[in-house]
Write a protein that holds these residues in place. Sequence first.
Motif, PDB file in Angstrom:
ATOM      1  N   ASP A   1       0.846  -1.194   0.000  1.00 11.12           N
ATOM      2  CA  ASP A   1       0.000   0.000   0.000  1.00 11.12           C
ATOM      3  C   ASP A   1       0.887   1.251   0.000  1.00 11.12           C
ATOM      4  O   ASP A   1       2.118   1.155  -0.069  1.00 11.12           O
ATOM      5  CB  ASP A   1      -0.957  -0.023   1.187  1.00 11.12           C
ATOM      6  CG  ASP A   1      -0.237  -0.048   2.528  1.00 11.12           C
ATOM      7  OD1 ASP A   1       1.005  -0.065   2.527  1.00 11.12           O
ATOM      8  OD2 ASP A   1      -0.924  -0.060   3.570  1.00 11.12           O
ATOM      9  N   LYS A   2       0.262   2.397   0.106  1.00 15.76           N
ATOM     10  CA  LYS A   2       0.987   3.662  -0.003  1.00 15.76           C
ATOM     11  C   LYS A   2       2.051   3.786   1.088  1.00 15.76           C
ATOM     12  O   LYS A   2       3.192   4.171   0.830  1.00 15.76           O
ATOM     13  CB  LYS A   2       0.002   4.826   0.070  1.00 15.76           C
ATOM     14  CG  LYS A   2       0.599   6.178  -0.197  1.00 15.76           C
ATOM     15  CD  LYS A   2      -0.490   7.226  -0.241  1.00 15.76           C
ATOM     16  CE  LYS A   2       0.042   8.574  -0.634  1.00 15.76           C
ATOM     17  NZ  LYS A   2      -1.041   9.568  -0.763  1.00 15.76           N
ATOM     18  N   ARG A   3       1.695   3.434   2.304  1.00 17.64           N
ATOM     19  CA  ARG A   3       2.640   3.531   3.419  1.00 17.64           C
ATOM     20  C   ARG A   3       3.813   2.573   3.225  1.00 17.64           C
ATOM     21  O   ARG A   3       4.971   2.936   3.441  1.00 17.64           O
ATOM     22  CB  ARG A   3       1.910   3.212   4.724  1.00 17.64           C
ATOM     23  CG  ARG A   3       2.783   3.320   5.945  1.00 17.64           C
ATOM     24  CD  ARG A   3       1.950   3.131   7.219  1.00 17.64           C
ATOM     25  NE  ARG A   3       2.797   3.205   8.380  1.00 17.64           N
ATOM     26  CZ  ARG A   3       3.437   2.180   8.928  1.00 17.64           C
ATOM     27  NH1 ARG A   3       3.317   0.986   8.395  1.00 17.64           N
ATOM     28  NH2 ARG A   3       4.191   2.339   9.994  1.00 17.64           N
ATOM     29  N   ALA A   4       3.531   1.350   2.808  1.00 14.30           N
ATOM     30  CA  ALA A   4       4.588   0.363   2.592  1.00 14.30           C
ATOM     31  C   ALA A   4       5.510   0.794   1.454  1.00 14.30           C
ATOM     32  O   ALA A   4       6.730   0.603   1.524  1.00 14.30           O
ATOM     33  CB  ALA A   4       3.983  -1.005   2.294  1.00 14.30           C
ATOM     34  N   ARG A   5       4.939   1.376   0.396  1.00 18.12           N
ATOM     35  CA  ARG A   5       5.777   1.858  -0.717  1.00 18.12           C
ATOM     36  C   ARG A   5       6.732   2.949  -0.246  1.00 18.12           C
ATOM     37  O   ARG A   5       7.886   2.989  -0.649  1.00 18.12           O
ATOM     38  CB  ARG A   5       4.896   2.372  -1.851  1.00 18.12           C
ATOM     39  CG  ARG A   5       4.317   1.280  -2.725  1.00 18.12           C
ATOM     40  CD  ARG A   5       3.765   1.826  -4.017  1.00 18.12           C
ATOM     41  NE  ARG A   5       2.762   2.865  -3.821  1.00 18.12           N
ATOM     42  CZ  ARG A   5       1.455   2.647  -3.667  1.00 18.12           C
ATOM     43  NH1 ARG A   5       0.990   1.414  -3.665  1.00 18.12           N
ATOM     44  NH2 ARG A   5       0.625   3.645  -3.513  1.00 18.12           N
ATOM     45  N   ARG A   6       6.255   3.854   0.618  1.00 18.80           N
ATOM     46  CA  ARG A   6       7.123   4.910   1.150  1.00 18.80           C
ATOM     47  C   ARG A   6       8.241   4.327   2.006  1.00 18.80           C
ATOM     48  O   ARG A   6       9.379   4.779   1.943  1.00 18.80           O
ATOM     49  CB  ARG A   6       6.308   5.910   1.966  1.00 18.80           C
ATOM     50  CG  ARG A   6       5.450   6.794   1.091  1.00 18.80           C
ATOM     51  CD  ARG A   6       4.701   7.799   1.914  1.00 18.80           C
ATOM     52  NE  ARG A   6       3.921   8.670   1.055  1.00 18.80           N
ATOM     53  CZ  ARG A   6       2.910   9.417   1.486  1.00 18.80           C
ATOM     54  NH1 ARG A   6       2.557   9.381   2.754  1.00 18.80           N
ATOM     55  NH2 ARG A   6       2.262  10.186   0.654  1.00 18.80           N
ATOM     56  N   LEU A   7       7.920   3.316   2.804  1.00 20.88           N
ATOM     57  CA  LEU A   7       8.947   2.667   3.620  1.00 20.88           C
ATOM     58  C   LEU A   7       9.992   1.967   2.745  1.00 20.88           C
ATOM     59  O   LEU A   7      11.190   2.043   3.020  1.00 20.88           O
ATOM     60  CB  LEU A   7       8.311   1.658   4.576  1.00 20.88           C
ATOM     61  CG  LEU A   7       7.517   2.261   5.737  1.00 20.88           C
ATOM     62  CD1 LEU A   7       6.758   1.169   6.477  1.00 20.88           C
ATOM     63  CD2 LEU A   7       8.452   2.998   6.674  1.00 20.88           C
TER      64      LEU A   7
ATOM     65  N   LYS B   1      10.770   2.757  -0.310  1.00 21.58           N
ATOM     66  CA  LYS B   1      11.561   3.799  -0.971  1.00 21.58           C
ATOM     67  C   LYS B   1      12.560   4.416   0.003  1.00 21.58           C
ATOM     68  O   LYS B   1      13.699   4.697  -0.354  1.00 21.58           O
ATOM     69  CB  LYS B   1      10.629   4.870  -1.534  1.00 21.58           C
ATOM     70  CG  LYS B   1      11.313   5.856  -2.427  1.00 21.58           C
ATOM     71  CD  LYS B   1      10.311   6.779  -3.085  1.00 21.58           C
ATOM     72  CE  LYS B   1      11.008   7.729  -4.019  1.00 21.58           C
ATOM     73  NZ  LYS B   1      10.061   8.655  -4.657  1.00 21.58           N
TER      74      LYS B   1
END
Length: 140
Positions: free
Chosen positions: A124-130, A132
Amino acid sequence: MSKQDDTTAAPVQATVRLDLWLWAARFYKTRSLARQAVETGKVEVGGQRAKASRAVRVGDALKVARGEEIFEIAVTGLSDTRGPASAAQALYAETEASRVAREQARALRAAERNGYRAPETKPDKRARRLIKALGDIDAL
């Protein structure tokens, strides 16, 4: 039987092309794949690279690399036609050391995969930021 009948008998097949034999022995699905494998150095005859047109004889020692597996075999029969798998297996005998090495490598690959479990969903969006933030270049 007359002498004339002896000369018309079919000659005994003493050699077969290497690519044709590999196809008949079911190491490769098509003859062109067998030819390509020989040309790229995945097949050795007597410890040396060979050409696809090289003649294979009974008793020749072959080393065939197919995928991650390496077969060390001795030619026990010749055929230029592809038959059932049982007939193909009669064309060669694999060395015991080769068979044991292939089984150990297969077991090692299975053990390496044993603990890995692929994610069931996309991040999800949060996991993608982590991801990255960790600097994983594959996630960009």
